[in-house]
Design a protein around this motif. Structure first.
Motif, PDB file in Angstrom:
ATOM      1  N   THR A 154     -31.206   1.347  -9.228  1.00  0.00           N
ATOM      2  CA  THR A 154     -31.390   0.189  -8.343  1.00  0.00           C
ATOM      3  C   THR A 154     -30.107  -0.616  -8.222  1.00  0.00           C
ATOM      4  O   THR A 154     -29.711  -1.028  -7.127  1.00  0.00           O
ATOM      5  N   VAL A 155     -29.413  -0.828  -9.352  1.00  0.00           N
ATOM      6  CA  VAL A 155     -28.157  -1.583  -9.337  1.00  0.00           C
ATOM      7  C   VAL A 155     -27.090  -0.832  -8.554  1.00  0.00           C
ATOM      8  O   VAL A 155     -26.335  -1.421  -7.776  1.00  0.00           O
ATOM      9  N   SER A 156     -27.013   0.506  -8.728  1.00  0.00           N
ATOM     10  CA  SER A 156     -26.026   1.307  -8.020  1.00  0.00           C
ATOM     11  C   SER A 156     -26.251   1.256  -6.511  1.00  0.00           C
ATOM     12  O   SER A 156     -25.309   1.126  -5.731  1.00  0.00           O
ATOM     13  N   LYS A 157     -27.494   1.354  -6.081  1.00  0.00           N
ATOM     14  CA  LYS A 157     -27.803   1.299  -4.653  1.00  0.00           C
ATOM     15  C   LYS A 157     -27.451  -0.069  -4.077  1.00  0.00           C
ATOM     16  O   LYS A 157     -26.928  -0.180  -2.967  1.00  0.00           O
ATOM     17  N   ALA A 158     -27.740  -1.120  -4.844  1.00  0.00           N
ATOM     18  CA  ALA A 158     -27.420  -2.465  -4.375  1.00  0.00           C
ATOM     19  C   ALA A 158     -25.910  -2.655  -4.232  1.00  0.00           C
ATOM     20  O   ALA A 158     -25.433  -3.282  -3.284  1.00  0.00           O
ATOM     21  N   THR A 159     -25.140  -2.082  -5.168  1.00  0.00           N
ATOM     22  CA  THR A 159     -23.678  -2.179  -5.099  1.00  0.00           C
ATOM     23  C   THR A 159     -23.137  -1.421  -3.899  1.00  0.00           C
ATOM     24  O   THR A 159     -22.232  -1.894  -3.200  1.00  0.00           O
ATOM     25  N   GLN A 160     -23.697  -0.224  -3.632  1.00  0.00           N
ATOM     26  CA  GLN A 160     -23.248   0.553  -2.477  1.00  0.00           C
ATOM     27  C   GLN A 160     -23.566  -0.167  -1.176  1.00  0.00           C
ATOM     28  O   GLN A 160     -22.748  -0.186  -0.257  1.00  0.00           O
ATOM     29  N   ASP A 161     -24.748  -0.761  -1.091  1.00  0.00           N
ATOM     30  CA  ASP A 161     -25.107  -1.496   0.128  1.00  0.00           C
ATOM     31  C   ASP A 161     -24.196  -2.698   0.326  1.00  0.00           C
ATOM     32  O   ASP A 161     -23.867  -3.068   1.461  1.00  0.00           O
ATOM     33  N   LYS A 162     -23.758  -3.312  -0.787  1.00  0.00           N
ATOM     34  CA  LYS A 162     -22.908  -4.502  -0.688  1.00  0.00           C
ATOM     35  C   LYS A 162     -21.541  -4.145  -0.135  1.00  0.00           C
ATOM     36  O   LYS A 162     -20.978  -4.877   0.678  1.00  0.00           O
ATOM     37  N   HIS A 163     -20.993  -2.988  -0.595  1.00  0.00           N
ATOM     38  CA  HIS A 163     -19.644  -2.598  -0.188  1.00  0.00           C
ATOM     39  C   HIS A 163     -19.639  -1.640   0.985  1.00  0.00           C
ATOM     40  O   HIS A 163     -18.585  -1.149   1.370  1.00  0.00           O
ATOM     41  N   LYS A 164     -20.789  -1.356   1.534  1.00  0.00           N
ATOM     42  CA  LYS A 164     -20.855  -0.395   2.631  1.00  0.00           C
ATOM     43  C   LYS A 164     -20.089  -0.880   3.853  1.00  0.00           C
ATOM     44  O   LYS A 164     -19.436  -0.111   4.550  1.00  0.00           O
ATOM     45  N   GLY A 165     -20.153  -2.176   4.119  1.00  0.00           N
ATOM     46  CA  GLY A 165     -19.480  -2.709   5.299  1.00  0.00           C
ATOM     47  C   GLY A 165     -18.034  -3.072   5.066  1.00  0.00           C
ATOM     48  O   GLY A 165     -17.338  -3.477   6.003  1.00  0.00           O
ATOM     49  N   ASN A 166     -17.517  -2.960   3.820  1.00  0.00           N
ATOM     50  CA  ASN A 166     -16.134  -3.294   3.521  1.00  0.00           C
ATOM     51  C   ASN A 166     -15.241  -2.087   3.792  1.00  0.00           C
ATOM     52  O   ASN A 166     -15.160  -1.168   2.983  1.00  0.00           O
ATOM     53  N   ILE A 167     -14.562  -2.065   4.926  1.00  0.00           N
ATOM     54  CA  ILE A 167     -13.668  -0.980   5.295  1.00  0.00           C
ATOM     55  C   ILE A 167     -12.236  -1.437   5.054  1.00  0.00           C
ATOM     56  O   ILE A 167     -11.832  -2.502   5.513  1.00  0.00           O
ATOM     57  N   GLU A 168     -11.481  -0.622   4.295  1.00  0.00           N
ATOM     58  CA  GLU A 168     -10.114  -1.005   3.950  1.00  0.00           C
ATOM     59  C   GLU A 168      -9.231  -1.039   5.198  1.00  0.00           C
ATOM     60  O   GLU A 168      -9.305  -0.164   6.061  1.00  0.00           O
ATOM     61  N   LYS A 169      -8.370  -2.056   5.265  1.00  0.00           N
ATOM     62  CA  LYS A 169      -7.460  -2.181   6.393  1.00  0.00           C
ATOM     63  C   LYS A 169      -6.403  -1.084   6.338  1.00  0.00           C
ATOM     64  O   LYS A 169      -6.005  -0.642   5.268  1.00  0.00           O
ATOM     65  N   THR A 170      -5.947  -0.683   7.503  1.00  0.00           N
ATOM     66  CA  THR A 170      -4.853   0.273   7.573  1.00  0.00           C
ATOM     67  C   THR A 170      -3.532  -0.480   7.406  1.00  0.00           C
ATOM     68  O   THR A 170      -3.465  -1.708   7.497  1.00  0.00           O
ATOM     69  N   LEU A 171      -2.457   0.290   7.140  1.00  0.00           N
ATOM     70  CA  LEU A 171      -1.137  -0.323   6.990  1.00  0.00           C
ATOM     71  C   LEU A 171      -0.727  -1.025   8.275  1.00  0.00           C
ATOM     72  O   LEU A 171      -0.127  -2.112   8.239  1.00  0.00           O
ATOM     73  N   GLU A 172      -1.048  -0.443   9.406  1.00  0.00           N
ATOM     74  CA  GLU A 172      -0.695  -1.059  10.686  1.00  0.00           C
ATOM     75  C   GLU A 172      -1.385  -2.406  10.856  1.00  0.00           C
ATOM     76  O   GLU A 172      -0.788  -3.368  11.354  1.00  0.00           O
ATOM     77  N   GLU A 173      -2.639  -2.504  10.422  1.00  0.00           N
ATOM     78  CA  GLU A 173      -3.366  -3.778  10.531  1.00  0.00           C
ATOM     79  C   GLU A 173      -2.743  -4.836   9.631  1.00  0.00           C
ATOM     80  O   GLU A 173      -2.653  -6.006  10.010  1.00  0.00           O
ATOM     81  N   TYR A 174      -2.314  -4.437   8.435  1.00  0.00           N
ATOM     82  CA  TYR A 174      -1.646  -5.389   7.554  1.00  0.00           C
ATOM     83  C   TYR A 174      -0.335  -5.877   8.166  1.00  0.00           C
ATOM     84  O   TYR A 174      -0.019  -7.072   8.137  1.00  0.00           O
ATOM     85  N   LEU A 175       0.441  -4.949   8.735  1.00  0.00           N
ATOM     86  CA  LEU A 175       1.728  -5.328   9.310  1.00  0.00           C
ATOM     87  C   LEU A 175       1.561  -6.170  10.570  1.00  0.00           C
ATOM     88  O   LEU A 175       2.384  -7.043  10.857  1.00  0.00           O
ATOM     89  N   ASN A 176       0.490  -5.929  11.322  1.00  0.00           N
ATOM     90  CA  ASN A 176       0.255  -6.718  12.528  1.00  0.00           C
ATOM     91  C   ASN A 176      -0.037  -8.188  12.209  1.00  0.00           C
ATOM     92  O   ASN A 176       0.154  -9.066  13.059  1.00  0.00           O
ATOM     93  N   GLU A 177      -0.495  -8.455  10.970  1.00  0.00           N
ATOM     94  CA  GLU A 177      -0.750  -9.842  10.580  1.00  0.00           C
ATOM     95  C   GLU A 177       0.539 -10.649  10.499  1.00  0.00           C
ATOM     96  O   GLU A 177       0.499 -11.881  10.532  1.00  0.00           O
ATOM     97  N   HIS A 178       1.690  -9.946  10.394  1.00  0.00           N
ATOM     98  CA  HIS A 178       2.966 -10.645  10.269  1.00  0.00           C
ATOM     99  C   HIS A 178       3.604 -10.923  11.628  1.00  0.00           C
ATOM    100  O   HIS A 178       4.674 -11.540  11.671  1.00  0.00           O
ATOM    101  N   LYS A 179       2.987 -10.459  12.696  1.00  0.00           N
ATOM    102  CA  LYS A 179       3.530 -10.767  14.012  1.00  0.00           C
ATOM    103  C   LYS A 179       3.393 -12.259  14.289  1.00  0.00           C
ATOM    104  O   LYS A 179       2.462 -12.918  13.835  1.00  0.00           O
ATOM    105  N   TYR A 180       4.347 -12.768  15.051  1.00  0.00           N
ATOM    106  CA  TYR A 180       4.398 -14.211  15.263  1.00  0.00           C
ATOM    107  C   TYR A 180       3.176 -14.693  16.029  1.00  0.00           C
ATOM    108  O   TYR A 180       2.794 -14.127  17.052  1.00  0.00           O
ATOM    109  N   ILE A 181       2.572 -15.726  15.509  1.00  0.00           N
ATOM    110  CA  ILE A 181       1.438 -16.380  16.146  1.00  0.00           C
ATOM    111  C   ILE A 181       1.800 -17.846  16.353  1.00  0.00           C
ATOM    112  O   ILE A 181       2.457 -18.457  15.505  1.00  0.00           O
ATOM    113  N   GLU A 182       1.393 -18.400  17.453  1.00  0.00           N
ATOM    114  CA  GLU A 182       1.687 -19.797  17.757  1.00  0.00           C
ATOM    115  C   GLU A 182       1.191 -20.689  16.630  1.00  0.00           C
ATOM    116  O   GLU A 182       0.037 -20.630  16.226  1.00  0.00           O
ATOM    117  N   GLY A 183       2.095 -21.470  16.092  1.00  0.00           N
ATOM    118  CA  GLY A 183       1.744 -22.337  14.981  1.00  0.00           C
ATOM    119  C   GLY A 183       2.351 -21.902  13.663  1.00  0.00           C
ATOM    120  O   GLY A 183       2.370 -22.676  12.704  1.00  0.00           O
TER     121      GLY A 183
END
Length: 289
Positions: free
Chosen positions: A177-206
Protein backbone atom coordinates in the motif's frame (compact mmCIF):
# COMPACT_ATOMS: atom_id res chain seq x y z
CA UNK A 1 36.47 11.17 -55.40
CA UNK A 2 34.52 13.94 -53.70
CA UNK A 3 36.45 17.00 -52.59
CA UNK A 4 35.46 16.52 -48.93
CA UNK A 5 37.15 13.09 -48.87
CA UNK A 6 40.59 14.60 -49.57
CA UNK A 7 43.05 16.06 -47.07
CA UNK A 8 46.46 17.68 -47.42
CA UNK A 9 48.88 17.02 -44.50
CA UNK A 10 52.58 16.63 -43.76
CA UNK A 11 53.52 13.72 -41.47
CA UNK A 12 56.33 14.11 -38.90
CA UNK A 13 58.18 10.94 -37.95
CA UNK A 14 61.09 12.32 -35.89
CA UNK A 15 59.19 13.70 -32.89
CA UNK A 16 60.30 11.25 -30.20
CA UNK A 17 62.46 13.81 -28.40
CA UNK A 18 60.82 14.95 -25.11
CA UNK A 19 59.64 18.50 -24.57
CA UNK A 20 58.68 20.69 -21.63
CA UNK A 21 55.23 19.92 -20.20
CA UNK A 22 52.80 22.83 -20.22
CA UNK A 23 50.94 21.50 -17.16
CA UNK A 24 53.51 20.40 -14.55
CA UNK A 25 56.33 22.50 -16.12
CA UNK A 26 58.75 19.56 -16.02
CA UNK A 27 61.45 19.57 -18.68
CA UNK A 28 62.01 16.56 -20.96
CA UNK A 29 58.81 14.85 -19.80
CA UNK A 30 56.30 15.49 -22.61
CA UNK A 31 56.39 12.78 -25.31
CA UNK A 32 54.50 12.55 -28.60
CA UNK A 33 53.69 9.38 -30.53
CA UNK A 34 52.80 11.08 -33.77
CA UNK A 35 52.15 14.45 -35.36
CA UNK A 36 50.97 15.96 -38.64
CA UNK A 37 50.88 19.49 -40.01
CA UNK A 38 47.54 20.02 -41.74
CA UNK A 39 47.09 22.25 -44.75
CA UNK A 40 43.54 21.34 -45.71
CA UNK A 41 41.10 19.29 -43.60
CA UNK A 42 37.38 18.71 -43.60
CA UNK A 43 35.38 18.67 -40.34
CA UNK A 44 34.93 14.91 -40.86
CA UNK A 45 38.70 14.37 -41.00
CA UNK A 46 39.26 16.27 -37.77
CA UNK A 47 36.39 14.45 -36.04
CA UNK A 48 37.89 11.12 -37.05
CA UNK A 49 41.27 12.07 -35.52
CA UNK A 50 39.68 13.41 -32.32
CA UNK A 51 37.76 10.16 -31.88
CA UNK A 52 41.14 8.38 -31.79
CA UNK A 53 42.56 10.70 -29.07
CA UNK A 54 44.45 13.08 -31.38
CA UNK A 55 44.61 16.71 -30.32
CA UNK A 56 44.91 19.94 -32.33
CA UNK A 57 46.95 23.06 -31.67
CA UNK A 58 46.38 25.48 -34.52
CA UNK A 59 47.32 23.54 -37.65
CA UNK A 60 49.44 20.98 -35.80
CA UNK A 61 47.63 17.73 -34.87
CA UNK A 62 49.33 15.29 -32.51
CA UNK A 63 48.83 12.32 -30.20
CA UNK A 64 50.75 11.93 -26.92
CA UNK A 65 52.61 8.89 -25.65
CA UNK A 66 50.33 7.68 -22.85
CA UNK A 67 53.07 5.53 -21.25
CA UNK A 68 55.99 7.98 -21.16
CA UNK A 69 54.06 11.22 -20.80
CA UNK A 70 54.23 12.83 -17.34
CA UNK A 71 50.67 14.19 -17.32
CA UNK A 72 48.03 11.93 -18.91
CA UNK A 73 45.72 13.82 -21.26
CA UNK A 74 42.10 12.70 -21.42
CA UNK A 75 39.62 13.57 -24.14
CA UNK A 76 36.54 15.17 -22.61
CA UNK A 77 33.65 13.78 -24.61
CA UNK A 78 30.00 14.00 -23.62
CA UNK A 79 27.15 11.90 -25.00
CA UNK A 80 24.56 14.67 -25.02
CA UNK A 81 21.73 12.29 -25.89
CA UNK A 82 22.22 10.32 -22.64
CA UNK A 83 23.40 13.13 -20.37
CA UNK A 84 21.49 13.60 -17.11
CA UNK A 85 22.38 16.36 -14.68
CA UNK A 86 23.40 15.48 -11.14
CA UNK A 87 21.86 17.04 -8.05
CA UNK A 88 24.88 19.32 -7.51
CA UNK A 89 24.74 20.54 -11.13
CA UNK A 90 21.06 21.40 -10.76
CA UNK A 91 21.89 23.26 -7.56
CA UNK A 92 24.52 25.35 -9.38
CA UNK A 93 22.01 26.16 -12.13
CA UNK A 94 19.44 27.31 -9.56
CA UNK A 95 22.02 29.58 -7.91
CA UNK A 96 22.96 31.00 -11.31
CA UNK A 97 19.30 31.65 -12.10
CA UNK A 98 18.88 33.44 -8.77
CA UNK A 99 21.88 35.60 -9.65
CA UNK A 100 20.32 36.55 -12.99
CA UNK A 101 17.12 37.46 -11.17
CA UNK A 102 19.10 39.64 -8.80
CA UNK A 103 17.91 37.67 -5.77
CA UNK A 104 20.64 35.25 -4.75
CA UNK A 105 18.88 34.78 -1.39
CA UNK A 106 15.42 34.28 -2.85
CA UNK A 107 15.07 30.85 -1.27
CA UNK A 108 15.79 32.20 2.22
CA UNK A 109 13.38 35.09 1.70
CA UNK A 110 10.59 32.80 0.57
CA UNK A 111 11.14 30.50 3.55
CA UNK A 112 11.08 33.43 5.95
CA UNK A 113 7.85 34.70 4.41
CA UNK A 114 6.22 31.31 4.78
CA UNK A 115 7.37 31.03 8.38
CA UNK A 116 6.07 34.51 9.12
CA UNK A 117 2.68 33.63 7.68
CA UNK A 118 2.09 31.21 10.53
CA UNK A 119 2.16 34.07 13.00
CA UNK A 120 -0.83 35.66 11.29
CA UNK A 121 -3.08 32.72 12.15
CA UNK A 122 -4.94 33.28 15.40
CA UNK A 123 -5.17 30.29 17.71
CA UNK A 124 -8.55 28.71 18.01
CA UNK A 125 -10.51 29.81 21.05
CA UNK A 126 -11.22 27.19 23.63
CA UNK A 127 -14.88 26.33 23.92
CA UNK A 128 -16.59 24.55 26.75
CA UNK A 129 -19.02 22.29 24.94
CA UNK A 130 -21.17 19.81 26.76
CA UNK A 131 -20.04 16.19 26.47
CA UNK A 132 -21.81 14.24 23.75
CA UNK A 133 -23.50 11.13 25.04
CA UNK A 134 -22.23 7.83 23.58
CA UNK A 135 -24.86 5.47 22.29
CA UNK A 136 -24.33 1.83 23.27
CA UNK A 137 -25.38 -0.28 20.29
CA UNK A 138 -25.14 -3.54 22.20
CA UNK A 139 -26.34 -2.83 25.72
CA UNK A 140 -26.65 -6.52 26.63
CA UNK A 141 -22.99 -7.25 25.71
CA UNK A 142 -20.96 -7.28 28.88
CA UNK A 143 -17.27 -7.80 29.50
CA UNK A 144 -16.65 -11.30 30.80
CA UNK A 145 -15.53 -11.72 34.34
CA UNK A 146 -12.40 -13.55 35.31
CA UNK A 147 -12.95 -17.30 35.30
CA UNK A 148 -16.02 -17.20 33.01
CA UNK A 149 -14.34 -18.74 29.90
CA UNK A 150 -12.90 -17.20 26.67
CA UNK A 151 -13.46 -13.58 25.78
CA UNK A 152 -16.29 -13.50 23.18
CA UNK A 153 -15.02 -10.15 21.79
CA UNK A 154 -11.77 -11.75 20.52
CA UNK A 155 -11.12 -14.31 17.82
CA UNK A 156 -10.18 -17.92 18.36
CA UNK A 157 -6.83 -18.66 19.90
CA UNK A 158 -4.16 -19.39 17.24
CA UNK A 159 -0.92 -21.21 17.40
CA UNK A 160 2.32 -19.22 17.24
CA UNK A 161 3.00 -20.39 13.68
CA UNK A 162 -0.38 -19.17 12.46
CA UNK A 163 0.10 -15.80 14.20
CA UNK A 164 3.46 -15.35 12.45
CA UNK A 165 1.83 -16.03 9.07
CA UNK A 166 -0.88 -13.43 9.74
CA UNK A 167 1.68 -10.83 10.89
CA UNK A 168 3.82 -11.43 7.81
CA UNK A 169 0.84 -11.05 5.46
CA UNK A 170 -0.23 -7.85 7.21
CA UNK A 171 3.28 -6.41 6.86
CA UNK A 172 3.40 -7.26 3.13
CA UNK A 173 -0.01 -5.67 2.55
CA UNK A 174 1.10 -2.50 4.35
CA UNK A 175 4.34 -2.30 2.32
CA UNK A 176 2.44 -2.76 -0.95
CA UNK A 177 0.00 0.00 0.00
CA UNK A 178 2.83 2.41 0.88
CA UNK A 179 4.70 1.58 -2.35
CA UNK A 180 1.62 2.20 -4.50
CA UNK A 181 0.96 5.49 -2.73
CA UNK A 182 4.57 6.60 -3.35
CA UNK A 183 4.35 5.68 -7.04
CA UNK A 184 1.08 7.59 -7.44
CA UNK A 185 2.66 10.61 -5.73
CA UNK A 186 5.66 10.72 -8.08
CA UNK A 187 3.82 9.60 -11.18
CA UNK A 188 3.24 13.15 -12.37
CA UNK A 189 6.80 14.34 -11.57
CA UNK A 190 8.62 14.30 -14.92
CA UNK A 191 12.28 15.31 -14.83
CA UNK A 192 13.15 18.42 -16.82
CA UNK A 193 15.40 18.08 -19.83
CA UNK A 194 18.72 19.94 -20.06
CA UNK A 195 17.22 22.25 -22.67
CA UNK A 196 14.39 23.19 -20.31
CA UNK A 197 16.87 24.00 -17.55
CA UNK A 198 18.96 26.15 -19.89
CA UNK A 199 15.90 27.95 -21.23
CA UNK A 200 15.22 29.20 -17.69
CA UNK A 201 18.37 31.33 -18.03
CA UNK A 202 17.09 33.23 -21.05
CA UNK A 203 16.47 36.88 -20.35
CA UNK A 204 13.03 37.68 -19.03
CA UNK A 205 11.72 41.19 -18.46
CA UNK A 206 12.47 42.10 -14.89
CA UNK A 207 15.70 40.08 -14.52
CA UNK A 208 18.63 42.03 -13.08
CA UNK A 209 21.14 40.50 -15.53
CA UNK A 210 21.00 39.24 -19.11
CA UNK A 211 22.75 35.96 -19.97
CA UNK A 212 23.32 34.87 -23.55
CA UNK A 213 25.60 32.66 -25.65
CA UNK A 214 27.04 33.35 -29.09
CA UNK A 215 28.42 30.79 -31.54
CA UNK A 216 31.14 32.65 -33.46
CA UNK A 217 32.88 31.34 -36.59
CA UNK A 218 36.67 31.81 -36.34
CA UNK A 219 37.90 30.16 -39.54
CA UNK A 220 37.52 32.12 -41.68
CA UNK A 221 37.39 34.98 -39.18
CA UNK A 222 33.87 36.34 -39.02
CA UNK A 223 32.91 39.93 -38.23
CA UNK A 224 31.63 38.83 -34.80
CA UNK A 225 34.98 37.28 -33.94
CA UNK A 226 36.97 40.33 -35.07
CA UNK A 227 34.77 42.59 -32.94
CA UNK A 228 35.41 40.48 -29.82
CA UNK A 229 39.02 39.44 -30.50
CA UNK A 230 40.64 41.75 -27.93
CA UNK A 231 38.16 40.73 -25.22
CA UNK A 232 38.60 36.98 -25.79
CA UNK A 233 42.39 37.42 -25.91
CA UNK A 234 42.31 39.02 -22.42
CA UNK A 235 40.30 36.06 -21.10
CA UNK A 236 42.86 33.66 -22.59
CA UNK A 237 45.73 35.58 -20.97
CA UNK A 238 44.03 35.47 -17.57
CA UNK A 239 43.46 31.72 -17.94
CA UNK A 240 47.09 31.01 -18.86
CA UNK A 241 48.39 33.03 -15.92
CA UNK A 242 45.97 31.42 -13.45
CA UNK A 243 46.12 27.79 -14.59
CA UNK A 244 49.54 27.43 -16.22
CA UNK A 245 51.40 30.14 -14.26
CA UNK A 246 52.57 31.84 -17.46
CA UNK A 247 54.17 35.30 -17.18
CA UNK A 248 51.56 38.01 -17.89
CA UNK A 249 53.26 39.25 -21.07
CA UNK A 250 54.00 35.85 -22.60
CA UNK A 251 50.75 35.15 -24.42
CA UNK A 252 50.60 37.63 -27.26
CA UNK A 253 47.71 38.02 -29.67
CA UNK A 254 49.67 36.14 -32.36
CA UNK A 255 50.33 33.21 -29.99
CA UNK A 256 46.63 33.14 -29.03
CA UNK A 257 45.51 33.05 -32.66
CA UNK A 258 48.07 30.42 -33.65
CA UNK A 259 46.88 28.25 -30.77
CA UNK A 260 43.09 28.62 -30.70
CA UNK A 261 41.98 30.50 -33.82
CA UNK A 262 44.06 29.49 -36.84
CA UNK A 263 42.96 26.21 -38.37
CA UNK A 264 43.12 24.27 -41.62
CA UNK A 265 39.57 22.95 -41.14
CA UNK A 266 37.26 24.48 -43.71
CA UNK A 267 33.56 24.98 -42.83
CA UNK A 268 31.17 22.57 -44.52
CA UNK A 269 27.42 22.03 -44.02
CA UNK A 270 27.39 24.01 -40.78
CA UNK A 271 30.45 22.25 -39.32
CA UNK A 272 33.76 24.00 -38.77
CA UNK A 273 35.78 25.89 -36.14
CA UNK A 274 33.74 27.99 -33.75
CA UNK A 275 34.11 29.75 -30.41
CA UNK A 276 31.18 29.63 -28.00
CA UNK A 277 31.07 32.90 -26.09
CA UNK A 278 29.23 33.20 -22.76
CA UNK A 279 28.08 36.73 -21.95
CA UNK A 280 26.43 38.51 -19.02
CA UNK A 281 25.09 42.01 -19.68
CA UNK A 282 26.95 42.04 -23.00
CA UNK A 283 30.38 41.24 -21.49
CA UNK A 284 32.17 37.97 -22.32
CA UNK A 285 33.23 36.05 -19.21
CA UNK A 286 34.00 32.61 -20.69
CA UNK A 287 34.84 31.11 -24.09
CA UNK A 288 34.56 27.51 -25.24
CA UNK A 289 36.86 26.52 -28.10
Amino acid sequence: MAEQNLACVQVFSDINSPEKCGYCQKTDSHYLEGGIWSFDLSPQHEQYLLDYAWRRCGKFIYVVDKVKNCCPLYMIRLDVERFSMSHSQKKVLRRFTNYLKGSSKAKTTETSAEEGAYHLVEPAKETTAEPVPVLDCNPQKKSPRKGMGPDPTKGPCLKAKERRKQNKKASEDTAATVSKATQDKHKGNIEKTLEEYLNEHKYIEGYAHKFETKLVLVNPESAEYKASEAETHRIYQAYQVKVHQDPPGKNTLKQYKDFLVTSSVKPHDGYGCYHLQYCIDGKIFMVGV
